[in-house]
Structure formats: structure tokens, C-alpha cells
Design a protein around this motif. Structure first.
Motif, PDB file in Angstrom:
ATOM      1  N   GLY A 111       0.848  -1.188   0.000  1.00 22.85           N
ATOM      2  CA  GLY A 111       0.000   0.000   0.000  1.00 22.85           C
ATOM      3  C   GLY A 111       0.876   1.227   0.000  1.00 22.85           C
ATOM      4  N   CYS A 112       1.681   1.353   1.031  1.00 25.04           N
ATOM      5  CA  CYS A 112       2.453   2.592   1.205  1.00 25.04           C
ATOM      6  C   CYS A 112       3.960   2.356   1.122  1.00 25.04           C
ATOM      7  CB  CYS A 112       2.120   3.204   2.558  1.00 25.04           C
ATOM      8  SG  CYS A 112       2.575   2.126   3.928  1.00 25.04           S
ATOM      9  N   ALA A 113       4.416   1.148   1.404  1.00 26.54           N
ATOM     10  CA  ALA A 113       5.833   0.802   1.466  1.00 26.54           C
ATOM     11  C   ALA A 113       6.577   1.566   2.553  1.00 26.54           C
ATOM     12  CB  ALA A 113       6.521   1.001   0.099  1.00 26.54           C
TER      13      ALA A 113
ATOM     14  N   CYS B 263       0.334   1.472   6.488  1.00 28.17           N
ATOM     15  CA  CYS B 263      -1.014   0.981   6.158  1.00 28.17           C
ATOM     16  C   CYS B 263      -1.290  -0.446   6.603  1.00 28.17           C
ATOM     17  CB  CYS B 263      -1.262   1.113   4.655  1.00 28.17           C
ATOM     18  SG  CYS B 263      -0.370  -0.107   3.658  1.00 28.17           S
ATOM     19  N   GLY B 264      -0.252  -1.259   6.775  1.00 26.43           N
ATOM     20  CA  GLY B 264      -0.443  -2.628   7.247  1.00 26.43           C
ATOM     21  C   GLY B 264      -0.950  -3.604   6.192  1.00 26.43           C
TER      22      GLY B 264
ATOM     23  N   CYS C   9       0.662  -5.029   4.074  1.00 25.97           N
ATOM     24  CA  CYS C   9       1.718  -6.023   3.835  1.00 25.97           C
ATOM     25  C   CYS C   9       1.928  -6.949   5.027  1.00 25.97           C
ATOM     26  CB  CYS C   9       3.029  -5.288   3.579  1.00 25.97           C
ATOM     27  SG  CYS C   9       3.540  -4.298   5.017  1.00 25.97           S
TER      28      CYS C   9
ATOM     29  N   CYS D 201       6.897  -5.039   4.241  1.00 32.51           N
ATOM     30  CA  CYS D 201       7.517  -4.068   3.321  1.00 32.51           C
ATOM     31  C   CYS D 201       8.802  -3.483   3.900  1.00 32.51           C
ATOM     32  CB  CYS D 201       6.539  -2.938   2.977  1.00 32.51           C
ATOM     33  SG  CYS D 201       6.127  -1.855   4.359  1.00 32.51           S
TER      34      CYS D 201
HETATM   35  S1  FES Z   1       2.844  -1.518   2.462  1.00 33.49           S
HETATM   36 FE1  FES Z   1       1.921  -0.140   3.880  1.00 33.49          FE
HETATM   37  S2  FES Z   1       2.733  -0.857   5.728  1.00 33.49           S
HETATM   38 FE2  FES Z   1       3.746  -2.087   4.300  1.00 33.49          FE
END
Ligand code: FES
Ligand SMILES: Cc1cc2nc3c(=O)[nH]c(=O)nc-3n(C[C@H](O)[C@H](O)[C@H](O)COP(=O)(O)OP(=O)(O)OC[C@H]3O[C@@H](n4cnc5c(N)ncnc54)[C@H](O)[C@@H]3O)c2cc1C
Ligand code: FES
Length: 460
Positions: free
Chosen positions: A39-41, A45-46, A48, A68
Motif C-alpha cells: 500500500g504505502c511501502a 497501512c499494514g 503487507c 515491506c
Molecule cells: S505496504 Fe503499507 S505498511 Fe507495508
């Protein structure tokens, strides 16, 4: 060494020559385990989230982590469980069944991450009720949180025949040494401190990696790459809490979740603070050593540790040296630590001051970086200030002590008049800047208010 071996969903996997910065998330998805998403890397966001089996006393814990931010090479010999490994469409895991029953998923993008964090909490030893904080690092953009909350609150306790429950009674896989050299880059995981220090002596520019929650963001979003990475999160010498009569020594490589479990309420200020730090997903990896290692002027722990008069234990092949935290930061992201040194532990003198508080001013109460933060520890004797230590974050290039305010208050009666005068002095501490988090004027106002707030909360 060119192979990384790990167990995923109960099956051994061998990865030949991964690039040392390859994240667990990218590798899992490349192998077809596409439940976990990017989601955000950056750990926000969680989407992953997956479970990692980590040591817990004589047994282990299935802890949800951000895939991530973790490098695959660091997981050599470890065991990972993804949402696909928890249940199948025919035999859903109780957590998955609960989400289906309440309609806790719409587009499904976030769902496997939620499942992982829910399973972490489902298997928490001695759990009485579901702690929703377990999901604080998972975001959902479509379902809304009510059905997810309903699913969580509807969960019972795991059955004793539950295979994952039983797995937690077994010791976690031991940390395996890693000496991966690939395409001109290296990832080393020494298994003892001496080996780590020797490697650091040979590679003075190496990046030390503990929980990777800061470094992982650098790698993913800023494209940083290190020629050599040295993983220190499993070094036993950095993973102990030692209590002596006059000092508590906290291992730099314990994750904040581990620290929370190990120190309980023995250091109330840390006990109060740890749940405010990021999310449980991040706390399952992030370390105290890493928080000081970033030398960020807005890191949470320095103001607290300054108030507690903490010291940093630095270690190199030449031995250990102890630096008071107040002298440790020398400039923006600069410290007294030499390239051949590792932060081994943080020492906190005992007994603790009887009154202590931490104030983190951020846009959100949880899971946010502070605009300003204040740690205060006060000793009173017959209503007079015997000593006061005030640590500040977010008002200068480094965390700092409010020395003028401390000097003004010492020996003064602890009453509204002296505190109001001291608060005016405190407002002028540091050199706050205007930036996207807050204006300088706001930061000054917050400094003043925090001392008044402390007085309101700590009346003799
Ligand atoms: S991709 Fe969002 S927390 Fe890992
Ligand atoms: C989503 C998210 C939320 C966050 N929220 C907060 C927050 O609320 N408050 C806050 O303060 N921070 C926060 N952070 C920042 C980060 O999580 C913390 O700074 C964390 O403590 C870093 O620890 P780590 O073990 O993951 O460090 P790593 O990423 O492994 O390392 C960070 C730096 O410290 C160095 N280092 C690590 N350990 C040592 C050691 N023992 N000796 C010497 N150098 C070392 C590394 O070389 C690196 O330069 C957040 C980060 C993310 C991604
Ligand atoms: S179900 Fe779509 S993001 Fe959560």
C-alpha cells in the motif's frame, strides 16, 4: 553463502542469491503469495502484514510485522506465516471466518494484513479480551472499521488443538548467521557481538540494521542502498534487560513490544510511552537502539530518556564507554558514536524520580511523529523542587534538556506562581522552526503549556 532459507506457511523455501535489499513483501508476492499487498511501502497501512515467529520466554510468539520494511536476507532460518497459511477457503481460520461473518472485507486489499494482525492478537498469551490496538497499524479504505471491530470482538480464545497455538509453545527458530554477498553488496548477520564488531571494523561504512523500521523506509522511498548491511537485531548481548540496585540496563536491540513485556510498569514513563509509539506492527520490530540511532530531533525516546538522565552504552573492539544522553547528540543527525561503535544498551539510573510524565504533541494521538515532545521527571522534598529534568524534542536540531528552566525551578517551591514563571522560560528553549508539522510559535506555546499541564497533573 548465496542461499537464504526460510520456512513459509510450514514449507521450507530456498532463495538463491537475493539482492540484499529485497524485501520480504516483494519476494512473497513474486512467489505467488499475493495476499499481502504493497500500500504505502513505509509501514503506515499494514496491507503487507504477515506473521513472524519470534522468541518469547521459553516459547515463541506469532507477531505481525510489516513485510515491506523487512529484508528477506534478515530472515534466514526464520519462520513466516501469511494469511494464505492461516486457513484455506474450505477451512477458514477463526479470524478469517469472523471477518466473513461480519462482512469485514469489501475490496479485500487490506484484509490479509488485518487477518495477520488479528491472528497476532488472537494468539496473545493470557489474552482476556481482544485489544483493538492490535489493529492500529492497519488501514481500511472501504469497509469501515465497525464490522472489522465486530469480527475482532466476536473472537473466542484459541482451542488447545489449534496448530498455531501449539506452535507458540515451541522455541522460536534460532538466529542463523548470514554472510550473503551478491552483486557487489553484502548482508551479514553475525550471531555474537564480537563478530559484529569485527565486521564493523572491516566495513566502517556498513549500515547497522536493527528493526529496520527507519532504514526500510529509506530503502523503499528514498532509494537508499548500502554496500554492506550488518543485522544486529539478534545479537544476544543487545537483547537483555539487566536490573541492578542503581541502574536498569535496557538492551538496544530489544523490540519495543519485547521491552514492554520485559519491563512491565517498573519504569512507568516507558510503560506509558510505548503504547503511544507508532502501531503494534511497528513496535514488534522497532528498537530503542534504533530510535536513538536515527538521531532524529523528533524521535520519541530521547526527551523521555533525557528526563530519566539516561546514558548510552557504546561498544567497540576497544571496549565499552558510557556517554550521558545529554552529551550524545552533537548536531543535526550527528552523535558521539564513532563508525566502529554500536549502541549496546541504554542505562537508566535508579531509583526513579517519583513524578514523571511524557507529552507527545502530534496531529494524531497514535501512530504519528511528534511536532513537539516533552519528558519531565521531578523530585520534590517538602513541597520544594529537589531536582527536575526536562527533555525536549522537536524544538532544535537535536533533542535537548531545558537547562534554564531546570535551573530556575531547582530549590523553588512547587506552586503555580513558580511554575508559571518557569513555563515562560521554557517557551524560549531551543530554536524551533516553522515546518509542515507545526509553526515555531505553536511549538513555543506547547512548551509553555506542557509545563503547566505537568503542574496540573502533579500537585504535591
Ligand atoms: S505496504 Fe503499507 S505498511 Fe507495508
Ligand atoms: C509507520 C512508522 C511510524 C513511526 N512512528 C514513530 C513514533 O511514533 N515515534 C518515533 O520516535 N519514531 C517512529 N518511527 C521511526 C522508527 O520506527 C523508530 O525510530 C525506531 O525506533 C527505529 O528503530 P529500528 O530498530 O527499526 O531502527 P533501524 O531502522 O534498524 O535503524 C535506524 C537507524 O539506527 C541505526 N541503529 C539501529 N540500531 C543501532 C544500534 N544498536 N547501534 C547503533 N546504531 C543503530 C541504524 O544504523 C539506522 O541508521 C516510525 C516509523 C514508521 C515507519
Ligand atoms: S476492504 Fe477495501 S481497503 Fe479494506
Amino acid at each position: 553463502m548465496s542461499e537464504i532459507q526460510l520456512v513459509v506457511n510450514g514449507k521450507p523455501k530456498i532463495v538463491i542469491s537475493p539482492e540484499p535489499h529485497t524485501t520480504l513483501l516483494h519476494w512473497l508476492r513474486d512467489t505467488g503469495l499475493t495476499g499481502c499487498k504493497e500500500g504505502c511501502a513505509e509501514g503506515e497501512c499494514g496491507a503487507c502484514a504477515v506473521l513472524l515467529r519470534k522468541p518469547h520466554g521459553a516459547g515463541s510468539r506469532l507477531l505481525s510485522i510489516n513485510a515491506c520494511l523487512v529484508q528477506l536476507a534478515g530472515l534466514h532460518g526464520q519462520e513466516v506465516i501469511t494469511a494464505e497459511g492461516l486457513g484455506t477457503p474450505e477451512h477458514l481460520h477463526p479470524v478469517q471466518a469472523a471477518m466473513v461473518a461480519t462482512g469485514g472485507s469489501q475490496c479485500g486489499y487490506c484484509t490479509p494484513g488485518f487477518i495477520s494482525s488479528m491472528a497476532d492478537e488472537y494468539y496473545r498469551p493470557n489474552r482476556q479480551a481482544f485489544d483493538l490496538e492490535a489493529l492500529s497499524g492497519n488501514l481500511c479504505r472501504c469497509t469501515g472499521y465497525r464490522p472489522i471491530q465486530e469480527a475482532a470482538f466476536g473472537l473466542g480464545l484459541p482451542d488447545s488443538s489449534d496448530a498455531f497455538f501449539a506452535l507458540q509453545n515451541q522455541a522460536a527458530p534460532e538466529a542463523q548467521p548470514v554472510l550473503l554477498e551478491q552483486a557487489g553488496r553484502a548482508y551479514y548477520r553475525p550471531t555474537d557481538l564480537h563478530h559484529a564488531l569485527k565486521l564493523l571494523e572491516q566495513h566502517p561504512k556498513a549500515k547497522l540494521v536493527a528493526g529496520g523500521t527507519d532504514w526500510g523506509v529509506e530503502v523503499n522511498l528514498r532509494g537508499s542502498r548500502a554496500e554492506t548491511q550488518i543485522a544486529i537485531d539478534h545479537l544476544p548481548e543487545l537483547r537483555q534487560v539487566i536490573w541492578q540496585n542503581d541502574v536498569a540496563e535496557l538492551g538496544a536491540a530489544l523490540s519495543l513490544s519485547e521491552l514492554e513485556h520485559l519491563i512491565g510498569n517498573k519504569i512507568p514513563l516507558l510503560h506509558e510511552w510505548i503504547p503511544l509509539f507508532a502501531s503494534r506492527l511497528i513496535r514488534n520490530s522497532a528498537t530503542l537502539g534504533g530510535n536513538i540511532g536515527t538521531a532524529s530531533p523528533i524521535g520519541d525516546s530521547p526527551p523521555i530518556l533525557l528526563a530519566l538522565e539516561a546514558e548510552v552504552v557504546l561498544v567497540s573492539l576497544a571496549g565499552e564507554r558510557i556517554v550521558p544522553l545529554e552529551h550524545y547528540f552533537t548536531g543535526y543527525r550527528q552523535t558521539q558514536k564513532q563508525p566502529n561503535e554500536i549502541i549496546k544498551a541504554i542505562r537508566i539510573p535508579l531509583p526513579l524520580a517519583e513524578h514523571a510524565k511524557f507529552y507527545k504533541i502530534a496531529k494524531r494521538r497514535m501512530d504519528d511523529i511528534s511536532s513537539v515532545s516533552v519528558g519531565v521527571a521531578l523530585r520534590l522534598e517538602s513541597g520544594v523542587v529537589n531536582s527536575i529534568r526536562i527533555g525536549l524534542g522537536g524544538v532544535a536540531a537535536t533533542p535537548l534538556r531545558a537547562l534554564e528552566t531546570e535551573a530556575f525551578l531547582t530549590g523553588q517551591p512547587w506552586n503555580l506562581g513558580t511554575v508559571q514563571a518557569a513555563a515562560k522560560i521554557m517557551a524560549n528553549s531551543g530554536t524551533p522552526l516553522d515546518d509542515h508539522r507545526a509553526s515555531a510559535a505553536y511549538r513555543k506555546a506547547m512548551l509553555e503549556q506542557m509545563l503547566l499541564k505537568f503542574f496540573a497533573e502533579v500537585r504535591p
